[in-house]
Scaffold this motif. Structure first.
Motif, PDB file in Angstrom:
ATOM      1  N   ALA A  94       0.852  -1.189   0.000  1.00  0.00           N
ATOM      2  CA  ALA A  94       0.000   0.000   0.000  1.00  0.00           C
ATOM      3  C   ALA A  94       0.890   1.243   0.000  1.00  0.00           C
ATOM      4  O   ALA A  94       2.029   1.196   0.461  1.00  0.00           O
ATOM      5  CB  ALA A  94      -0.890   0.002   1.237  1.00  0.00           C
ATOM      6  N   ASP A  95       0.358   2.339  -0.527  1.00  0.00           N
ATOM      7  CA  ASP A  95       1.105   3.594  -0.547  1.00  0.00           C
ATOM      8  C   ASP A  95       0.910   4.265   0.813  1.00  0.00           C
ATOM      9  O   ASP A  95       0.126   5.193   0.953  1.00  0.00           O
ATOM     10  CB  ASP A  95       0.577   4.468  -1.684  1.00  0.00           C
ATOM     11  N   VAL A  96       1.658   3.777   1.820  1.00  0.00           N
ATOM     12  CA  VAL A  96       1.374   4.201   3.199  1.00  0.00           C
ATOM     13  C   VAL A  96       1.698   5.670   3.460  1.00  0.00           C
ATOM     14  O   VAL A  96       1.098   6.293   4.326  1.00  0.00           O
ATOM     15  CB  VAL A  96       2.085   3.310   4.250  1.00  0.00           C
ATOM     16  N   THR A  97       2.632   6.240   2.701  1.00  0.00           N
ATOM     17  CA  THR A  97       2.974   7.651   2.957  1.00  0.00           C
ATOM     18  C   THR A  97       2.167   8.602   2.086  1.00  0.00           C
ATOM     19  O   THR A  97       2.435   9.806   2.079  1.00  0.00           O
ATOM     20  CB  THR A  97       4.478   7.914   2.726  1.00  0.00           C
ATOM     21  N   ASN A  98       1.154   8.089   1.373  1.00  0.00           N
ATOM     22  CA  ASN A  98       0.347   8.936   0.492  1.00  0.00           C
ATOM     23  C   ASN A  98      -0.230  10.139   1.256  1.00  0.00           C
ATOM     24  O   ASN A  98      -0.936   9.967   2.242  1.00  0.00           O
ATOM     25  CB  ASN A  98      -0.796   8.104  -0.108  1.00  0.00           C
ATOM     26  N   GLY A  99       0.114  11.337   0.807  1.00  0.00           N
ATOM     27  CA  GLY A  99      -0.427  12.558   1.410  1.00  0.00           C
ATOM     28  C   GLY A  99       0.232  12.973   2.714  1.00  0.00           C
ATOM     29  O   GLY A  99      -0.146  13.996   3.301  1.00  0.00           O
ATOM     30  N   LEU A 100       1.210  12.183   3.192  1.00  0.00           N
ATOM     31  CA  LEU A 100       1.845  12.499   4.483  1.00  0.00           C
ATOM     32  C   LEU A 100       2.452  13.900   4.453  1.00  0.00           C
ATOM     33  O   LEU A 100       3.136  14.270   3.502  1.00  0.00           O
ATOM     34  CB  LEU A 100       2.933  11.466   4.795  1.00  0.00           C
ATOM     35  N   LYS A 101       2.163  14.657   5.504  1.00  0.00           N
ATOM     36  CA  LYS A 101       2.652  16.048   5.556  1.00  0.00           C
ATOM     37  C   LYS A 101       4.169  16.078   5.693  1.00  0.00           C
ATOM     38  O   LYS A 101       4.766  15.178   6.299  1.00  0.00           O
ATOM     39  CB  LYS A 101       2.027  16.755   6.760  1.00  0.00           C
ATOM     40  N   PRO A 102       4.828  17.112   5.157  1.00  0.00           N
ATOM     41  CA  PRO A 102       6.270  17.270   5.379  1.00  0.00           C
ATOM     42  C   PRO A 102       6.536  17.317   6.883  1.00  0.00           C
ATOM     43  O   PRO A 102       5.783  17.949   7.634  1.00  0.00           O
ATOM     44  CB  PRO A 102       6.582  18.623   4.749  1.00  0.00           C
ATOM     45  N   GLY A 103       7.585  16.630   7.318  1.00  0.00           N
ATOM     46  CA  GLY A 103       7.862  16.565   8.749  1.00  0.00           C
ATOM     47  C   GLY A 103       7.005  15.537   9.467  1.00  0.00           C
ATOM     48  O   GLY A 103       7.015  15.452  10.692  1.00  0.00           O
ATOM     49  N   GLY A 104       6.239  14.755   8.697  1.00  0.00           N
ATOM     50  CA  GLY A 104       5.330  13.763   9.285  1.00  0.00           C
ATOM     51  C   GLY A 104       6.075  12.556   9.829  1.00  0.00           C
ATOM     52  O   GLY A 104       7.302  12.451   9.741  1.00  0.00           O
ATOM     53  N   LEU A 105       5.316  11.648  10.411  1.00  0.00           N
ATOM     54  CA  LEU A 105       5.895  10.496  11.106  1.00  0.00           C
ATOM     55  C   LEU A 105       5.308   9.200  10.556  1.00  0.00           C
ATOM     56  O   LEU A 105       4.099   9.110  10.326  1.00  0.00           O
ATOM     57  CB  LEU A 105       5.582  10.624  12.607  1.00  0.00           C
ATOM     58  N   VAL A 106       6.202   8.199  10.336  1.00  0.00           N
ATOM     59  CA  VAL A 106       5.739   6.865   9.948  1.00  0.00           C
ATOM     60  C   VAL A 106       6.104   5.895  11.066  1.00  0.00           C
ATOM     61  O   VAL A 106       7.278   5.799  11.445  1.00  0.00           O
ATOM     62  CB  VAL A 106       6.388   6.398   8.623  1.00  0.00           C
ATOM     63  N   ILE A 107       5.121   5.192  11.589  1.00  0.00           N
ATOM     64  CA  ILE A 107       5.339   4.210  12.656  1.00  0.00           C
ATOM     65  C   ILE A 107       5.126   2.822  12.052  1.00  0.00           C
ATOM     66  O   ILE A 107       4.107   2.582  11.402  1.00  0.00           O
ATOM     67  CB  ILE A 107       4.337   4.467  13.810  1.00  0.00           C
ATOM     68  N   ILE A 108       6.111   1.932  12.220  1.00  0.00           N
ATOM     69  CA  ILE A 108       5.991   0.609  11.593  1.00  0.00           C
ATOM     70  C   ILE A 108       6.296  -0.500  12.609  1.00  0.00           C
ATOM     71  O   ILE A 108       7.299  -0.429  13.330  1.00  0.00           O
ATOM     72  CB  ILE A 108       6.959   0.447  10.391  1.00  0.00           C
ATOM     73  N   ASN A 109       5.455  -1.514  12.613  1.00  0.00           N
ATOM     74  CA  ASN A 109       5.765  -2.759  13.325  1.00  0.00           C
ATOM     75  C   ASN A 109       6.658  -3.587  12.411  1.00  0.00           C
ATOM     76  O   ASN A 109       6.183  -4.131  11.413  1.00  0.00           O
ATOM     77  CB  ASN A 109       4.471  -3.509  13.654  1.00  0.00           C
ATOM     78  N   THR A 110       7.959  -3.651  12.727  1.00  0.00           N
ATOM     79  CA  THR A 110       8.903  -4.318  11.830  1.00  0.00           C
ATOM     80  C   THR A 110      10.138  -4.748  12.612  1.00  0.00           C
ATOM     81  O   THR A 110      10.514  -4.099  13.587  1.00  0.00           O
ATOM     82  CB  THR A 110       9.326  -3.358  10.688  1.00  0.00           C
ATOM     83  N   PRO A 111      10.779  -5.841  12.171  1.00  0.00           N
ATOM     84  CA  PRO A 111      12.057  -6.202  12.807  1.00  0.00           C
ATOM     85  C   PRO A 111      13.192  -5.272  12.391  1.00  0.00           C
ATOM     86  O   PRO A 111      14.265  -5.298  13.007  1.00  0.00           O
ATOM     87  CB  PRO A 111      12.310  -7.635  12.324  1.00  0.00           C
ATOM     88  N   LYS A 112      12.994  -4.470  11.343  1.00  0.00           N
ATOM     89  CA  LYS A 112      14.081  -3.626  10.824  1.00  0.00           C
ATOM     90  C   LYS A 112      14.162  -2.287  11.553  1.00  0.00           C
ATOM     91  O   LYS A 112      13.139  -1.752  11.986  1.00  0.00           O
ATOM     92  CB  LYS A 112      13.849  -3.345   9.341  1.00  0.00           C
ATOM     93  N   PRO A 113      15.367  -1.700  11.628  1.00  0.00           N
ATOM     94  CA  PRO A 113      15.495  -0.354  12.198  1.00  0.00           C
ATOM     95  C   PRO A 113      15.022   0.705  11.192  1.00  0.00           C
ATOM     96  O   PRO A 113      14.954   0.419   9.996  1.00  0.00           O
ATOM     97  CB  PRO A 113      16.992  -0.219  12.451  1.00  0.00           C
ATOM     98  N   PRO A 114      14.741   1.922  11.653  1.00  0.00           N
ATOM     99  CA  PRO A 114      14.222   2.983  10.765  1.00  0.00           C
ATOM    100  C   PRO A 114      15.122   3.251   9.570  1.00  0.00           C
ATOM    101  O   PRO A 114      14.624   3.539   8.481  1.00  0.00           O
ATOM    102  CB  PRO A 114      14.154   4.211  11.678  1.00  0.00           C
ATOM    103  N   GLY A 115      16.443   3.133   9.766  1.00  0.00           N
ATOM    104  CA  GLY A 115      17.389   3.458   8.698  1.00  0.00           C
ATOM    105  C   GLY A 115      17.232   2.605   7.449  1.00  0.00           C
ATOM    106  O   GLY A 115      17.690   2.981   6.373  1.00  0.00           O
TER     107      GLY A 115
END
Lengths: 220, 397
Positions: A117-138
């Protein structure tokens, strides 16, 4: 067959080049009320995104956000299919109940959805994405630049604290609390325990507490 | 006590507080969670009512008609095609003067099949003799359900409490649950003038002759036309009753005060938007933005659609430059039904505003703030360029 019926077979009639008239020209115009924080939840049918949003809504209301509106995607829902839930919070009453188009943050309950899915669709500049994932943000790269990314392996934490496989809608709230600082974690845990009365309230609360401690925050 | 729940749950708590005694309903989206909640409350013993599952909406209202005739407080709920399937019984319940309350969770009508929101279902039933109240948020849903029983039982006419499917029914927001004891003081138990019972048998609503005639006791009995005239006159009187109930409700619960029209920034407004349901609240944000541009515009939400509060509408709109009617329904081949009613109410006024009609949101088409802004800007800046024909918003032909 007549052209005034909705037969899908009429593709040649229905799908001629669309002339989007006057109103759609307005699409780019933004008219958000600045006092409203808009949170979009991406999950799968059955994962409990609505319950998670409801818990955050209750905690937000209890901590002074008198305007709280939570709206699932309207229509039909299938188990396992990608679903959306909107949560708007404000210190004032919210009158516009229409779906979120430009969220301040998105919460992704399943990291595989990032590809689907296009999860960041429309996300405001400076916005935040929270993910349940084994991977680090980087390890995440999104088209939208200048955003914050917060992650934790909620699925793993849930099984560590003794929740059944796949119960992640309480742990994910721990990332939300840590990354946003909007609502006190203790208040959120109280609301989790209220919501899950008789359904392992302490373990669900603990999932959020452990996730809060293990959340990683990065940028993009 | 405040809780955060869906609009359907707000309605169910209202029905519980009103102490409805008989509930009969058939599931249909987006109404289903409302009667599911009621069945849970009855099953858990939290509600002292008979829940009667039926095989259709026609039967649901038939059960309510029977229960109400026997002196019980009856409730049902439906949407769209379910409401249409009740149609014959809708007319019957009103003609029989039974104070049934029904929630209509507004949804578009098939064909083609849709489950999403518009107002065609309730608007198409406007001439059945039922009263129609519209709610804009969850607080109004729960409060209006309680008031609806008071209204229905005062004038012996059934009431539809209408609220937007999905937009309100499935959306969660905070609302206050009134205290049960206070509701009991506000709304006394239902005491009908006559209730069916084996020891005092009667024929109800049998064939009624075209002209008046002596009844079995030798008294002159009204004929069909008199009975129907009385329904109309009592419905007209109900306009004042709605205001009285609102006043009493406000005194008791500190909410309300706008029984017919809920205005927002209308005091000095030359241009006034008017509509039914939650859209009037969405328009409030639009009004704020247009006020920032210097346009003297406001919005009114119409709470009561039948009986039509024509004098209140004339009083509120006469002397304005332009009235803009937004509608999620249409009288096919003519115009929006509300638009026609509003023009009719304004006809006797000395200073008649220009009236515009926008059709939008049919079958759940998303209503974008940008579209509302553009429509209102156009109506305010070039009121004479828009004619009497309905203008469709968001149409993609």
């Amino acid at each position: 067959m007549p052209a005034y019926c909705n037969y899908q077979i009429y593709s040649e009639i229905r799908f001629r080049p669309l002339l989007f008239r006057e109103w759609d020209v307005m699409r780019g115009e933004t008219m958000m009320r600045k006092d409203i924080i808009e949170i979009r939840w991406h999950g799968r049918g059955g994962q409990g995104a609505i319950t998670a949003a409801k818990i955050v809504a209750n905690a937000a209301f209890a901590s002074g956000y008198s305007g709280v509106v939570m709206a699932p995607t309207f229509g039909t829902e299938r188990r396992g299919a990608p679903v959306l839930t909107s949560l708007k919070i404000s210190k004032q009453k919210i009158y516009d109940l229409s779906p979120i188009t430009q969220p301040d943050m998105v919460i992704v309950l399943d990291h595989l959805l990032v590809k689907e899915a296009d999860v960041t669709n429309g996300l405001k500049p400076g916005g935040l994405v929270i993910i349940n994932t084994p991977k680090p943000p980087g390890e995440y790269r999104f088209k939208v630049k200048g955003i914050k990314i917060a992650t934790a392996d909620v699925t793993k934490i849930a099984s560590e604290v003794g929740l059944p496989q796949g119960i992640i809608n309480t742990g994910i709230i721990g990332i939300f609390a840590k990354a946003t600082g909007l609502i006190d974690i203790e208040l959120l845990i109280t609301e989790i325990e209220n919501e899950f009365k008789g359904k392992k309230p302490k373990r669900n609360g603990k999932a959020a507490r452990v996730t809060f401690a293990r959340t990683l925050v990065g940028g993009n | 006590m405040h809780i955060i729940e869906s609009g359907n749950v707000a309605a169910a708590y209202g029905v519980n507080l009103a102490r409805a005694q008989v509930i009969a309903a058939y599931p249909i989206t987006p109404q289903t969670p409302l009667t599911e909640k009621l069945s849970e409350l009855v099953d858990a013993g939290e509600m002292n009512a008979q829940y009667i599952p039926v095989e259709s909406e026609h039967s649901a209202l038939s059960v309510c008609i029977a229960a109400s005739s026997a002196g019980s407080r009856a409730f049902t709920a439906t949407s769209a095609n379910g409401l249409l399937y009740m149609n014959e019984q809708l007319h019957w319940a009103a003609g029989a003067r039974l104070p049934i309350v029904m929630c209509v969770v507004n949804r578009g009508i098939g064909a083609p099949w849709t489950v999403w929101n518009d107002h065609q279902d309730a608007i198409s039933q406007r001439d059945t003799g039922w009263m129609q109240l519209y709610a804009c948020d969850h607080q109004q849903i729960i409060d209006t359900v309680i008031q609806a029983y008071y209204l229905a039982e005062t004038v012996s006419i059934p009431v539809m409490v209408c609220y937007d499917g999905y937009i309100l029914s499935h959306t969660y927001m905070p609302f206050e649950i009134p205290d049960a004891k206070t509701v009991d003081m506000f709304l006394p138990p239902f005491t009908p003038a006559y209730a069916l019972e084996p020891s005092n048998p009667a024929n109800l609503n049998t064939v009624t002759l075209p002209d008046i005639r002596p009844d079995v006791r030798g008294n002159m009995a009204p004929a069909y036309m008199e009975i129907r005239h009385n329904l109309h006159m009592d419905m007209r009187e109900a306009i004042d009753v709605v205001a009285d109930i609102d006043k009493k409700f406000k005194k008791t619960f500190k909410r309300g005060g706008n029984p017919y029209i809920e205005p927002y920034r209308c005091d000095d407004a030359d241009f006034v938007a008017i509509c039914l349901g939650s859209l009037s609240y969405q328009l409030r944000d639009v009004i704020d933005l247009l006020r920032d541009e210097g346009l003297p515009v406001g919005v009114m939400g119409l709470r009561l659609f039948r009986p039509f509060p024509d004098q209140a509408i004339a009083g509120a709109l006469s002397g304005r430059k332009c009235v803009i009617v937004f509608e999620k329904a249409l009288s096919y081949g003519n115009q929006g039904a509300l638009y026609a009613d509003i023009k009719s109410a304004l006809y006797p006024c000395k200073s008649r505003p220009i009236v515009h009609n926008y059709i939008l949101g049919l079958g759940g088409r998303e209503i974008k703030t940008a579209q509302l802004i553009e429509a209102l800007r156009k109506s305010c800046k070039k009121p004479k360029e828009i004619g009497d024909t309905p203008v469709w918003i968001g149409l993609k032909l």
